[in-house]
Design an enzyme around this catalytic site. Structure first.
Site, PDB file in Angstrom:
ATOM      1  N   ARG A 251      -7.598  -0.536   1.229  1.00 23.65           N
ATOM      2  CA  ARG A 251      -8.079  -1.821   0.704  1.00 23.65           C
ATOM      3  C   ARG A 251      -8.512  -1.697  -0.758  1.00 23.65           C
ATOM      4  NH1 ARG A 251     -12.389  -1.913   5.444  1.00 23.65           N
ATOM      5  NH2 ARG A 251     -10.647  -0.723   6.295  1.00 23.65           N
TER       6      ARG A 251
ATOM      7  N   ASP B  75      -2.637  10.612   3.224  1.00 21.31           N
ATOM      8  CA  ASP B  75      -4.037  10.225   3.381  1.00 21.31           C
ATOM      9  C   ASP B  75      -4.778  11.279   4.200  1.00 21.31           C
ATOM     10  OD1 ASP B  75      -6.449   8.943   3.516  1.00 21.31           O
ATOM     11  OD2 ASP B  75      -5.827   7.496   5.037  1.00 21.31           O
TER      12      ASP B  75
ATOM     13  N   LYS C   5       0.853  -1.190   0.000  1.00 22.88           N
ATOM     14  CA  LYS C   5       0.000   0.000   0.000  1.00 22.88           C
ATOM     15  C   LYS C   5       0.887   1.237   0.000  1.00 22.88           C
ATOM     16  CE  LYS C   5      -3.143   2.603   3.026  1.00 22.88           C
ATOM     17  NZ  LYS C   5      -3.811   2.629   4.361  1.00 22.88           N
TER      18      LYS C   5
ATOM     19  N   ASP D 198       1.493   6.486   5.504  1.00 18.52           N
ATOM     20  CA  ASP D 198       0.522   5.553   4.947  1.00 18.52           C
ATOM     21  C   ASP D 198       1.040   4.840   3.705  1.00 18.52           C
ATOM     22  OD1 ASP D 198      -1.879   4.414   5.651  1.00 18.52           O
ATOM     23  OD2 ASP D 198      -3.095   5.722   4.402  1.00 18.52           O
TER      24      ASP D 198
ATOM     25  N   ASP E 172     -12.069   7.097   3.623  1.00 19.83           N
ATOM     26  CA  ASP E 172     -10.868   6.894   4.443  1.00 19.83           C
ATOM     27  C   ASP E 172     -10.525   5.413   4.582  1.00 19.83           C
ATOM     28  OD1 ASP E 172      -8.696   7.735   5.916  1.00 19.83           O
ATOM     29  OD2 ASP E 172      -9.783   7.786   7.818  1.00 19.83           O
TER      30      ASP E 172
ATOM     31  N   GLU F 242      -9.453   3.667   2.094  1.00 20.47           N
ATOM     32  CA  GLU F 242      -8.949   3.660   0.724  1.00 20.47           C
ATOM     33  C   GLU F 242      -7.872   2.618   0.489  1.00 20.47           C
ATOM     34  OE1 GLU F 242      -5.617   5.022   2.661  1.00 20.47           O
ATOM     35  OE2 GLU F 242      -7.671   5.654   3.033  1.00 20.47           O
TER      36      GLU F 242
ATOM     37  N   LYS G 295     -10.069  13.186   7.846  1.00 22.43           N
ATOM     38  CA  LYS G 295      -9.525  12.930   9.165  1.00 22.43           C
ATOM     39  C   LYS G 295      -9.436  14.240   9.958  1.00 22.43           C
ATOM     40  CE  LYS G 295      -6.403   9.200   7.638  1.00 22.43           C
ATOM     41  NZ  LYS G 295      -6.851   8.108   8.504  1.00 22.43           N
TER      42      LYS G 295
END
Length: 427
Positions: A278, A197, A192, A215, A274, A276, A204
């Site tokens: 996956r 993010d 990933k 991230d 959020d 995202e 967030k």
């Protein structure tokens, strides 16, 4: 440059040094260790953090040190502002430690860089350059970016990243030491690579967004693991897929209620922008599955639920194939990188229902609701081949600390690179 000699002693320090693990003389510091191996290593880590505060930039390991004792000190001593120089013990472990340290520094420095420096294309380029520097012509790479992702059907990476002016990228890197185009792929890695993010429209709070340069920790970790394996003599073909995007808000960003149709036909309703990670990993896992590799490992800073379950010192392991999961757990234990299995069964695919699509990408509640880490892994399991045989998902709960702890510096840990490297060597 200031140098400090550091020794180990099984004896307790003199009373005038207090109750801590350290004592000093004119030339050196001594770490007083006792008890079982795990307790000794933790004491060494705590001492390393204390010694880091004294400012030495060069450490000489004096006397008798075991390999893992040196590694515990080095990985806890180095911090984002200072990469110390270590004089390892002159024994059979020196070369191994030098290679591990090189891979750790690459991984940590990549994760700790600012999101202005590391964006989808630069992440793909820096990983490619580093691995090419290690392996030369054995490495080839191609990147699919921007609108080309949509045309190629990689809808998760495309939609998550389309809100940014800096285009999303799928990096496919092929390490093929034999040079034979028909050589089988022994393992595939998926990372990933969300370089920042914001949470998208499910935005967030500032305190949660501050550390979101980390991230892309999954991408850095699988790249660091592959690089370490190459330095350790990896002679098998491995493919690396990095799913790189910035999750930002704009008039072109993806939205709640959007439905994505993946290459395997699975439709996904977006109920949380959020969640995202996956969405992009689904593309990477399908690409990995196309290689026919019998081992697929993905790594991601995927869920806060894994941190809530295991704290910040263990990574979480998920698999439908329990034999492969147990093998990776044993490797992690042997490599002093704590990891622990959390539940994943086929029915976890059903835990994010949608009235409009085959599945949602989460549940419309804070943190994805109960069992959030397992539900995320269940989502991913829809996109792996052979009903999950040979696949392990690593949720990197221990990847990053925004502030230093008693045993680790602030920033990235690189925990997982040794596990990944050994899994590749044994594949």
């Amino acid at each position: 440059m200031s140098q400090m000699q550091v020794r180990l002693s099984p004896d307790s320090p003199q009373e005038h040094w207090g109750r801590g693990p350290l004592s000093f003389d004119a030339n050196s510091a001594t770490i007083h260790i006792a008890g079982e191996t795990s307790s000794q290593l933790r004491t060494i880590r705590k001492a390393a953090r204390l010694l880091d505060g004294l400012g030495p930039e060069e450490i000489l390991f004096a006397g008798d040190w075991q390999k893992e004792q040196q590694w515990a000190f080095a990985s806890s001593f180095s911090n984002p502002k200072k990469q110390a120089r270590f004089h390892w013990c002159e024994d059979q472990h020196k070369s191994v430690l030098e290679k591990q340290y090189q891979a750790m520094l690459f991984t940590r420095q990549l994760i700790n860089r600012t999101p202005e420096d590391i964006f989808p294309e630069s992440l793909a380029n820096e990983v490619t350059d580093w691995l090419s520097g290690l392996a030369g012509k054995a490495v080839t790479a191609r990147s699919i970016k921007g609108e080309a992702l949509k045309q190629a059907g990689w809808v998760g990476i495309y939609h998550v990243g389309r809100g940014s002016d800096r285009p999303p990228v799928l990096l496919e890197l092929d390490y093929n030491p034999s040079g034979d185009a028909d050589a089988p792929v022994a393992a595939a890695l998926v990372g990933k690579g969300i370089t920042f993010d914001s949470g998208g429209y499910s935005i967030k709070a500032s305190e949660g967004m501050l550390s979101m340069k980390c991230d892309m920790g999954g991408a850095a970790t699988v790249a660091g693991g592959l690089g370490l394996a190459i330095m350790q003599g990896l002679n098998k073909r491995v493919k690396l897929f990095l799913c790189c995007a910035e999750n930002l808000i704009s008039g072109h960003a993806y939205k709640l209620g959007d439905i994505l149709t993946y290459k395997n036909g699975v439709t996904v309703e977006v109920v949380n922008t959020d969640a995202e990670g996956r969405l992009v990993l689904a593309d990477g896992l399908m690409a990995a599955g196309e290689t026919g590799a019998p081992l697929i490992l993905d790594a991601a800073t995927l869920t806060g639920a894994a941190i809530m379950a295991l704290g910040g010192e263990y990574n979480a392991l998920f698999a439908l194939d329990k034999n492969t999961q147990d093998r990776i757990r044993q490797i992690a234990e042997q490599e002093q990188e704590p990891a622990w299995p959390l539940p994943l069964e086929n029915w976890h695919q059903e835990m994010c229902p949608s009235p409009y699509a085959d599945t949602a990408n989460s549940r419309p509640m804070k943190g994805g609701g109960a069992g959030g880490a397992s539900n995320a892994a269940g989502f991913l399991s829809r996109f792996v081949p052979n009903r999950g045989k040979g696949w392990v998902h690593i949720d990197l709960a221990s990847a990053f600390n925004n502030t230093a702890t008693s045993t680790m510096p602030a920033g990235a840990s690189a925990q997982g690179i040794r596990t990944i490297a050994r899994a590749l060597l044994e594949a």
